[in-house]
Design a protein around this motif. Structure first.
Motif, PDB file in Angstrom:
ATOM      1  N   VAL A  34     -17.708   7.372   6.205  1.00  6.31           N
ATOM      2  CA  VAL A  34     -18.022   7.274   7.568  1.00  6.31           C
ATOM      3  C   VAL A  34     -18.043   8.602   8.133  1.00  6.31           C
ATOM      4  CG1 VAL A  34     -17.247   6.383   9.678  1.00  6.31           C
ATOM      5  CG2 VAL A  34     -17.631   4.868   7.568  1.00  6.31           C
ATOM      6  N   THR A  35     -16.809   9.030   7.770  1.00  4.78           N
ATOM      7  CA  THR A  35     -16.668  10.556   8.277  1.00  4.78           C
ATOM      8  C   THR A  35     -17.649  11.722   8.137  1.00  4.78           C
ATOM      9  OG1 THR A  35     -14.291  10.497   7.959  1.00  4.78           O
ATOM     10  CG2 THR A  35     -15.243  12.577   8.296  1.00  4.78           C
ATOM     11  N   HIS A  36     -18.125  11.487   7.071  1.00  8.70           N
ATOM     12  CA  HIS A  36     -19.413  12.552   6.371  1.00  8.70           C
ATOM     13  C   HIS A  36     -20.662  12.183   7.342  1.00  8.70           C
ATOM     14  CE1 HIS A  36     -17.334  14.819   3.334  1.00  8.70           C
ATOM     15  NE2 HIS A  36     -17.091  13.581   2.535  1.00  8.70           N
ATOM     16  N   ILE A  37     -21.080  10.671   7.251  1.00  5.92           N
ATOM     17  CA  ILE A  37     -22.107  10.260   7.907  1.00  5.92           C
ATOM     18  C   ILE A  37     -21.995  10.722   9.367  1.00  5.92           C
ATOM     19  CG2 ILE A  37     -23.470   8.259   8.805  1.00  5.92           C
ATOM     20  CD1 ILE A  37     -22.635   7.075   6.240  1.00  5.92           C
ATOM     21  N   ILE A  38     -20.791  10.671  10.159  1.00  6.52           N
ATOM     22  CA  ILE A  38     -20.916  10.824  11.434  1.00  6.52           C
ATOM     23  C   ILE A  38     -21.241  12.342  11.673  1.00  6.52           C
ATOM     24  CG2 ILE A  38     -19.111  11.475  13.231  1.00  6.52           C
ATOM     25  CD1 ILE A  38     -17.869   8.905  12.630  1.00  6.52           C
ATOM     26  N   THR A  39     -20.411  13.330  10.684  1.00  4.00           N
ATOM     27  CA  THR A  39     -20.753  14.600  10.883  1.00  4.00           C
ATOM     28  C   THR A  39     -22.268  14.956  10.606  1.00  4.00           C
ATOM     29  OG1 THR A  39     -18.414  15.132   9.813  1.00  4.00           O
ATOM     30  CG2 THR A  39     -20.083  16.840   9.776  1.00  4.00           C
ATOM     31  N   GLY A  40     -22.983  14.349   9.589  1.00  2.63           N
ATOM     32  CA  GLY A  40     -24.511  14.561   9.588  1.00  2.63           C
ATOM     33  C   GLY A  40     -25.209  13.937  10.747  1.00  2.63           C
ATOM     34  N   VAL A  41     -24.905  12.896  11.240  1.00  2.00           N
ATOM     35  CA  VAL A  41     -25.524  12.342  12.438  1.00  2.00           C
ATOM     36  C   VAL A  41     -25.304  13.195  13.602  1.00  2.00           C
ATOM     37  CG1 VAL A  41     -26.274  10.270  13.686  1.00  2.00           C
ATOM     38  CG2 VAL A  41     -25.865  10.047  11.238  1.00  2.00           C
ATOM     39  N   SER A 189     -13.755  17.622   6.804  1.00  2.00           N
ATOM     40  CA  SER A 189     -14.943  16.650   7.167  1.00  2.00           C
ATOM     41  C   SER A 189     -14.293  15.916   8.406  1.00  2.00           C
ATOM     42  CB  SER A 189     -15.366  15.444   6.346  1.00  2.00           C
ATOM     43  OG  SER A 189     -15.755  16.179   5.059  1.00  2.00           O
ATOM     44  N   THR A 190     -13.106  15.789   8.499  1.00  2.00           N
ATOM     45  CA  THR A 190     -12.298  15.104   9.795  1.00  2.00           C
ATOM     46  C   THR A 190     -12.574  15.933  10.765  1.00  2.00           C
ATOM     47  OG1 THR A 190     -10.950  13.969   8.219  1.00  2.00           O
ATOM     48  CG2 THR A 190     -10.237  14.019  10.657  1.00  2.00           C
ATOM     49  N   ILE A 191     -12.247  17.373  10.876  1.00  2.00           N
ATOM     50  CA  ILE A 191     -12.507  18.286  11.806  1.00  2.00           C
ATOM     51  C   ILE A 191     -13.771  18.375  12.453  1.00  2.00           C
ATOM     52  CG2 ILE A 191     -12.293  20.604  12.522  1.00  2.00           C
ATOM     53  CD1 ILE A 191      -9.798  20.846  10.955  1.00  2.00           C
TER      54      ILE A 191
END
Length: 261
Positions: A34-41, A189-191
């Motif tokens: 989810v973290t990676h997807i949020i960063t990507g989107v 990724s969290t940051i």
């Protein structure tokens, strides 16, 4: 181990690809995905959505956003089903990347074509991010100058030339690329996800502040007027390009999925 092709269908068979899983340990969880997807989107592309909506108007703007979001969602569902081969639920083969999925399902020739398109797209994203970053750095420096010297001060930092800022950003990227296992850092990724959400909410807050201050919602159904028709057409296509640029995460979806258990 080289992957061989079936001479008749030119599509790789399951038996020949069974040993191609290059990831020995997967430590990712639902939250890391989810973290990676949020960063990507929610990337830098969302910063231009307000301008794109203003150019297209209150009907075409939101319609274009929902249309591109629908295409991205459909692409995500299709790619998620392609992750395991030959069965989308049980596999047993896991496909580690977009190009490997194309190679398994469509063959070597299509892999070359799709791989070239993906890398050209990634190069375009990198160029766009570099330009946006350089522009933002210059804007931050000018803003600090105005706050320090006053709004009547002459704060010029190469208004028509971002080369120095792009060079600095490129040197920083070269330095960061030397960090081992940079892509596996959960804290990074969290940051990144936190920053993505932060500047999105900052943009919403600034917009609401302007609406409350002026007591009206500006904009029009037809979008921002232009000097002539050709200029308006150019701005419309630029707005559509900015909206499309805001949904790039489907290219890296298989990599994100491959890091989970």
């Amino acid at each position: 181990m080289d992957i061989k092709e079936d001479n008749e269908s030119r599509v790789i068979t399951p038996n020949e690809t069974r040993l191609q899983d290059s990831v020995s340990v997967r430590t990712g969880t639902l939250w890391t995905a989810v973290t990676h997807i949020i960063t990507g989107v929610i990337g830098a592309g969302v910063l231009s959505l307000a301008w794109a909506t203003a150019e297209l108007g209150w009907i075409a703007g939101p319609a274009a956003i929902f249309a591109f979001a629908g295409v991205t969602l459909l692409s995500a569902f299709l790619l998620a089903d392609c992750y395991r081969y030959p069965d989308p639920d049980n596999g047993p083969l896991r496909l580690n990347s977009y190009t490997q999925a194309v190679k398994v399902y469509l063959g070597k020739k299509n892999e070359i074509v799709c791989g070239a398109v993906v890398y050209i797209s990634l190069m375009g994203f990198c160029i766009a991010f570099t330009i946006v970053t350089a522009t933002c750095i210059r804007a931050i420096i000018k803003t600090n100058c105005y706050h320090r010297e006053g709004h009547n001060a002459t704060c010029s930092y190469g208004d028509n030339n971002n080369n120095i800022f792009m060079l600095l950003f490129g040197l920083l990227q070269i330095f960061l690329s030397q960090i081992p296992n940079f892509h596996n850092m959960l804290w990074l990724s969290t940051i990144a996800a936190t920053m993505s959400l932060a500047y999105s909410f900052i943009g919403i807050g600034l917009s609401l502040g302007k609406i409350i201050e002026k007591r009206t919602i500006e904009g029009s159904v037809k979008g921002t007027p232009a000097d002539n028709r050709s200029t308006k057409v150019w701005l419309v296509f630029q707005a559509l390009g900015n909206i499309a640029f805001s949904y790039p995460f489907s290219i890296i979806l298989l990599e994100i999925q491959d890091r989970t258990h």
